[in-house]
Structure formats: structure tokens, C-alpha cells
Design a protein around this motif. Structure first.
Motif, PDB file in Angstrom:
ATOM      1  N   TYR A 224       0.867  -1.177   0.000  1.00  0.00           N
ATOM      2  CA  TYR A 224       0.000   0.000   0.000  1.00  0.00           C
ATOM      3  C   TYR A 224       0.906   1.229   0.000  1.00  0.00           C
ATOM      4  O   TYR A 224       1.797   1.356   0.850  1.00  0.00           O
ATOM      5  CB  TYR A 224      -0.915  -0.014   1.221  1.00  0.00           C
ATOM      6  CG  TYR A 224      -1.925  -1.134   1.163  1.00  0.00           C
ATOM      7  CD1 TYR A 224      -3.212  -0.913   0.684  1.00  0.00           C
ATOM      8  CD2 TYR A 224      -1.586  -2.424   1.558  1.00  0.00           C
ATOM      9  CE1 TYR A 224      -4.138  -1.944   0.612  1.00  0.00           C
ATOM     10  CE2 TYR A 224      -2.509  -3.465   1.494  1.00  0.00           C
ATOM     11  CZ  TYR A 224      -3.778  -3.212   1.016  1.00  0.00           C
ATOM     12  OH  TYR A 224      -4.693  -4.242   0.944  1.00  0.00           O
TER      13      TYR A 224
ATOM     14  N   THR B 223       1.599   5.638  -1.520  1.00  0.00           N
ATOM     15  CA  THR B 223       1.112   6.928  -2.006  1.00  0.00           C
ATOM     16  C   THR B 223       2.112   7.410  -3.053  1.00  0.00           C
ATOM     17  O   THR B 223       3.231   6.885  -3.140  1.00  0.00           O
ATOM     18  CB  THR B 223       1.004   7.979  -0.885  1.00  0.00           C
ATOM     19  OG1 THR B 223       2.295   8.179  -0.314  1.00  0.00           O
ATOM     20  CG2 THR B 223       0.014   7.563   0.189  1.00  0.00           C
TER      21      THR B 223
ATOM     22  N   ASN C 158      -2.205   1.952  -4.558  1.00  0.00           N
ATOM     23  CA  ASN C 158      -1.969   3.357  -4.239  1.00  0.00           C
ATOM     24  C   ASN C 158      -3.223   3.875  -3.554  1.00  0.00           C
ATOM     25  O   ASN C 158      -4.277   3.987  -4.180  1.00  0.00           O
ATOM     26  CB  ASN C 158      -1.670   4.139  -5.513  1.00  0.00           C
ATOM     27  CG  ASN C 158      -1.318   5.583  -5.227  1.00  0.00           C
ATOM     28  OD1 ASN C 158      -2.037   6.293  -4.544  1.00  0.00           O
ATOM     29  ND2 ASN C 158      -0.196   6.017  -5.786  1.00  0.00           N
ATOM     30  N   ILE C 159      -3.111   4.177  -2.262  1.00  0.00           N
ATOM     31  CA  ILE C 159      -4.299   4.540  -1.491  1.00  0.00           C
ATOM     32  C   ILE C 159      -4.905   5.859  -1.948  1.00  0.00           C
ATOM     33  O   ILE C 159      -6.111   6.053  -1.815  1.00  0.00           O
ATOM     34  CB  ILE C 159      -4.034   4.522   0.032  1.00  0.00           C
ATOM     35  CG1 ILE C 159      -3.049   5.603   0.459  1.00  0.00           C
ATOM     36  CG2 ILE C 159      -3.584   3.142   0.482  1.00  0.00           C
ATOM     37  CD1 ILE C 159      -2.945   5.804   1.976  1.00  0.00           C
ATOM     38  N   GLU C 160      -4.091   6.753  -2.488  1.00  0.00           N
ATOM     39  CA  GLU C 160      -4.625   8.022  -2.997  1.00  0.00           C
ATOM     40  C   GLU C 160      -5.443   7.790  -4.259  1.00  0.00           C
ATOM     41  O   GLU C 160      -6.548   8.314  -4.398  1.00  0.00           O
ATOM     42  CB  GLU C 160      -3.495   9.007  -3.274  1.00  0.00           C
ATOM     43  CG  GLU C 160      -2.788   9.452  -2.017  1.00  0.00           C
ATOM     44  CD  GLU C 160      -1.547  10.268  -2.293  1.00  0.00           C
ATOM     45  OE1 GLU C 160      -1.345  11.233  -1.551  1.00  0.00           O
ATOM     46  OE2 GLU C 160      -0.799   9.954  -3.237  1.00  0.00           O
TER      47      GLU C 160
ATOM     48  N   LYS D 260      -6.866   5.054  -5.204  1.00  0.00           N
ATOM     49  CA  LYS D 260      -8.024   4.196  -4.908  1.00  0.00           C
ATOM     50  C   LYS D 260      -9.015   4.851  -3.959  1.00  0.00           C
ATOM     51  O   LYS D 260     -10.072   4.298  -3.685  1.00  0.00           O
ATOM     52  CB  LYS D 260      -7.565   2.864  -4.296  1.00  0.00           C
ATOM     53  CG  LYS D 260      -6.702   2.035  -5.198  1.00  0.00           C
ATOM     54  CD  LYS D 260      -7.530   1.346  -6.234  1.00  0.00           C
ATOM     55  CE  LYS D 260      -6.651   0.387  -7.032  1.00  0.00           C
ATOM     56  NZ  LYS D 260      -7.337  -0.195  -8.139  1.00  0.00           N
TER      57      LYS D 260
ATOM     58  N   ILE E  56      -8.590   5.372  -0.701  1.00  0.00           N
ATOM     59  CA  ILE E  56      -8.560   4.687   0.597  1.00  0.00           C
ATOM     60  C   ILE E  56      -8.028   5.665   1.643  1.00  0.00           C
ATOM     61  O   ILE E  56      -6.924   6.188   1.497  1.00  0.00           O
ATOM     62  CB  ILE E  56      -7.672   3.429   0.524  1.00  0.00           C
ATOM     63  CG1 ILE E  56      -8.223   2.441  -0.494  1.00  0.00           C
ATOM     64  CG2 ILE E  56      -7.531   2.782   1.898  1.00  0.00           C
ATOM     65  CD1 ILE E  56      -7.305   1.270  -0.801  1.00  0.00           C
TER      66      ILE E  56
ATOM     67  N   ARG F 253      -6.699   6.880   5.488  1.00  0.00           N
ATOM     68  CA  ARG F 253      -5.765   6.280   6.454  1.00  0.00           C
ATOM     69  C   ARG F 253      -6.520   5.375   7.431  1.00  0.00           C
ATOM     70  O   ARG F 253      -6.016   4.340   7.828  1.00  0.00           O
ATOM     71  CB  ARG F 253      -5.003   7.354   7.222  1.00  0.00           C
ATOM     72  CG  ARG F 253      -4.058   8.167   6.365  1.00  0.00           C
ATOM     73  CD  ARG F 253      -2.936   7.303   5.819  1.00  0.00           C
ATOM     74  NE  ARG F 253      -2.076   8.081   4.979  1.00  0.00           N
ATOM     75  CZ  ARG F 253      -0.777   8.219   5.154  1.00  0.00           C
ATOM     76  NH1 ARG F 253      -0.170   7.602   6.141  1.00  0.00           N
ATOM     77  NH2 ARG F 253      -0.066   8.940   4.331  1.00  0.00           N
TER      78      ARG F 253
ATOM     79  N   GLN G 183      -9.250   3.682   6.751  1.00  0.00           N
ATOM     80  CA  GLN G 183      -9.545   2.457   6.010  1.00  0.00           C
ATOM     81  C   GLN G 183      -8.297   1.604   5.862  1.00  0.00           C
ATOM     82  O   GLN G 183      -8.362   0.382   5.956  1.00  0.00           O
ATOM     83  CB  GLN G 183     -10.121   2.795   4.638  1.00  0.00           C
ATOM     84  CG  GLN G 183     -11.515   3.363   4.692  1.00  0.00           C
ATOM     85  CD  GLN G 183     -11.959   3.904   3.340  1.00  0.00           C
ATOM     86  OE1 GLN G 183     -11.218   4.612   2.662  1.00  0.00           O
ATOM     87  NE2 GLN G 183     -13.176   3.558   2.955  1.00  0.00           N
ATOM     88  N   LEU G 184      -7.147   2.252   5.629  1.00  0.00           N
ATOM     89  CA  LEU G 184      -5.886   1.521   5.525  1.00  0.00           C
ATOM     90  C   LEU G 184      -5.615   0.768   6.824  1.00  0.00           C
ATOM     91  O   LEU G 184      -5.215  -0.400   6.797  1.00  0.00           O
ATOM     92  CB  LEU G 184      -4.727   2.467   5.208  1.00  0.00           C
ATOM     93  CG  LEU G 184      -3.353   1.827   5.096  1.00  0.00           C
ATOM     94  CD1 LEU G 184      -3.301   0.832   3.940  1.00  0.00           C
ATOM     95  CD2 LEU G 184      -2.275   2.900   4.936  1.00  0.00           C
TER      96      LEU G 184
ATOM     97  N   VAL H 205       2.336   4.394   5.319  1.00  0.00           N
ATOM     98  CA  VAL H 205       2.780   3.796   4.057  1.00  0.00           C
ATOM     99  C   VAL H 205       4.300   3.863   4.024  1.00  0.00           C
ATOM    100  O   VAL H 205       4.881   4.766   4.629  1.00  0.00           O
ATOM    101  CB  VAL H 205       2.171   4.529   2.826  1.00  0.00           C
ATOM    102  CG1 VAL H 205       0.700   4.269   2.732  1.00  0.00           C
ATOM    103  CG2 VAL H 205       2.461   6.011   2.819  1.00  0.00           C
TER     104      VAL H 205
END
Length: 73
Positions: free
Chosen positions: A7, A9, A33-35, A37, A39, A41, A43-44, A53
Motif C-alpha cells: 500500500y 502513495t 496506491n491509497i490516494e 483508490k 482509501i 488512512r 480504512q488503511l 505507508v
């Protein structure tokens, strides 16, 4: 290590290094990539147990970040 998810950024230098370590050692991985997608923090943390990350999950177990990845390889 068969199933690796990382995971990330866009702005994270440790994420770039972690991907390079995996690439250089021939380990295939899935980057999330949480940004990109959307997602958060929170949720991460629900997904991986961490808010930071890179967050690296190997075979369903979160091993932590870059330092822990380097120790495992």
C-alpha cells in the motif's frame, strides 16, 4: 513470499525504495496506491492494521514498512 501487497502513495520515498527492493530481488507484488483508490488512512488501518505507508502485506500478514521488508529479504 508468494502474495505480496504494498500500500503506497505517490509522494512516499520509502514506498519507492520498497518497490525497488522487491523488484531488485525478483518478488512480484501488487501495488495499491491509497490516494488513487480513495482509501483513507482509517480504512488503511482497517485493512492492514497500520496507518503508515508503505504498508506491506505478505501472505495476508502485515509485516510493517520498509525496514521490516529489508529484514525479511
Amino acid at each position: 513470499m508468494s502474495d505480496i501487497k504494498i500500500y503506497t502513495t505517490d509522494w512516499c520515498p520509502a514506498c519507492v525504495v520498497a518497490k525497488k527492493v522487491l523488484d531488485d530481488n525478483g518478488y512480484p507484488y501488487t501495488e495499491i496506491n491509497i490516494e488513487q483508490k480513495g482509501i483513507s488512512r482509517k480504512q488503511l488501518q482497517e485493512i492492514t492494521g497500520r496507518m503508515e505507508v508503505p504498508s506491506i502485506v505478505i501472505d495476508g500478514v502485515n509485516i510493517g514498512g520498509l525496514d521490516n521488508l529489508i529484514k525479511r529479504i
